[in-house]
Design an enzyme around this catalytic site. Sequence first.
Site, short mmCIF file in Angstrom:
data_model
loop_
_atom_site.label_atom_id
_atom_site.label_comp_id
_atom_site.label_asym_id
_atom_site.label_seq_id
_atom_site.Cartn_x
_atom_site.Cartn_y
_atom_site.Cartn_z
CB SER A 105 27.61 25.65 67.52
OG SER A 105 28.24 26.91 67.49
CE LYS A 108 25.23 28.83 68.40
NZ LYS A 108 26.13 29.06 67.29
CB SER A 160 25.93 27.83 63.76
OG SER A 160 26.42 27.42 65.01
CE LYS A 267 23.97 24.86 65.43
NZ LYS A 267 25.28 24.78 64.73
#
Length: 443
Positions: A105, A108, A160, A267
């Site tokens: 993720s 992202k 997320s 993140k």
Amino acid sequence: MGKYFSIKTIFKTIFILIAIILINYIIFSFAEAFSITSNDFFANTNAIAPDGQNDYHKDANFYIKNKNDEEVSYVNKSHSMAVIEASTLRVLSQENKDVRLEMASTTKIMTALVVIENEDLDKEFTIPDQAVGVEGSSIYLKSKEIWTIRDLLYGLMLRSGNDAATALAIATGGSVEKFVEMMNDKTEELGLENTHFENPHGLHVDNHYTSAYDLAVISAVAMQNETFKIIVSSKMYTVKANSSHPTYYFANKNKMLSLYDGANGIKTGFTKDSGRCLVTSAERNGMQLICVVLNVYDHYNASALNFDKAFANYSPVNVGNQGDILQTLQIEGKNYNIALQNDLVLPLKDGEIMGIKCFFDINQDLTTPLSDNSIIGKMQFYNDNRLLFSANIVNMEEIDDIGVLRKLSAYTGEMRVSVENGEIKQIFSFDGSGVTAWSGQIN
């Protein structure tokens, strides 16, 4: 018969006991040999290094703590990390920084950057069926709900949401496929060679990868955007209810915001194939750092330790301010001043002396006339023939002669910066056609 039976039983019992002891011994031995956690493995200084380099661990810069609270370094090529200074992209520590790995993720980060650069964040978007029920982490979007791009970005980066990633891709690119093309175009624009995207959320798929260094660069560029920085530094966010959906409360999954002093993003990521991934940004003493760890089980601890070492070993040295004149060209009686667009901070160790070569890299597609304060290219800074960092340069006066830019592209320079007992020394000079343009020393 009874006596024989008793002796036989005794022998059977003895045999069983011996067998149990032997089996326990074998199991214990195997457990000692193979029940090595990720931290224990890297604590073993006899571990085999990649490519047969058995002393590889001696030069490693990537630290974690083992179960005995001892600092140890990674030696396994399937893990990677990089710590960079955000404005110059100087690498402060690294391990396998260019190895291509999955990033889950943390994908992202690029998704958010592309959306922010191409969308009106207050635009309302109706959630399509394609963005409902996407595998993995979710903010539980429902078909026909109406969300703003901004609210979806918070769902993307704090929770997320893979469904949020899909919705944003469709909203921005018209389709997921077109949006992925935009992501890869941005990768090419940044000059990254070890990154390729196949989707906007990071779920496993072949040919979807990055490197610790590339992801650090993407993150540094993203953190230059104030909107992105505000989103990823937020611990909580409230999505107000409307006629199509109720109120949502998003708590940031990134624990580093609370665990590490100065952390301001970015993140987390995890899939079975990628392992635990984390991109963290942190600022102390005016120095913004980015740390990326890929496929590291104890990702929070690893990131904190490597940040600690970078902040302890490096100090921000101001080598140029916004508007500083780098070069003055005199053409047909007119002066053309070229300046830095932004402040330039270089991280240096105490006692370190860095000699840097500088080259003007002028945009090839410029046309005249150029209004003042236009970005005309970059100043590229090299150390040992390796690009260290670059900075945008601007013209202070209008340029109506393309010959000015052609002449400027021939100019080179040198910069020597040092920190001695906390005192900053700097010599900055440029030469064009054998003529020294400016030379000075700043203490």
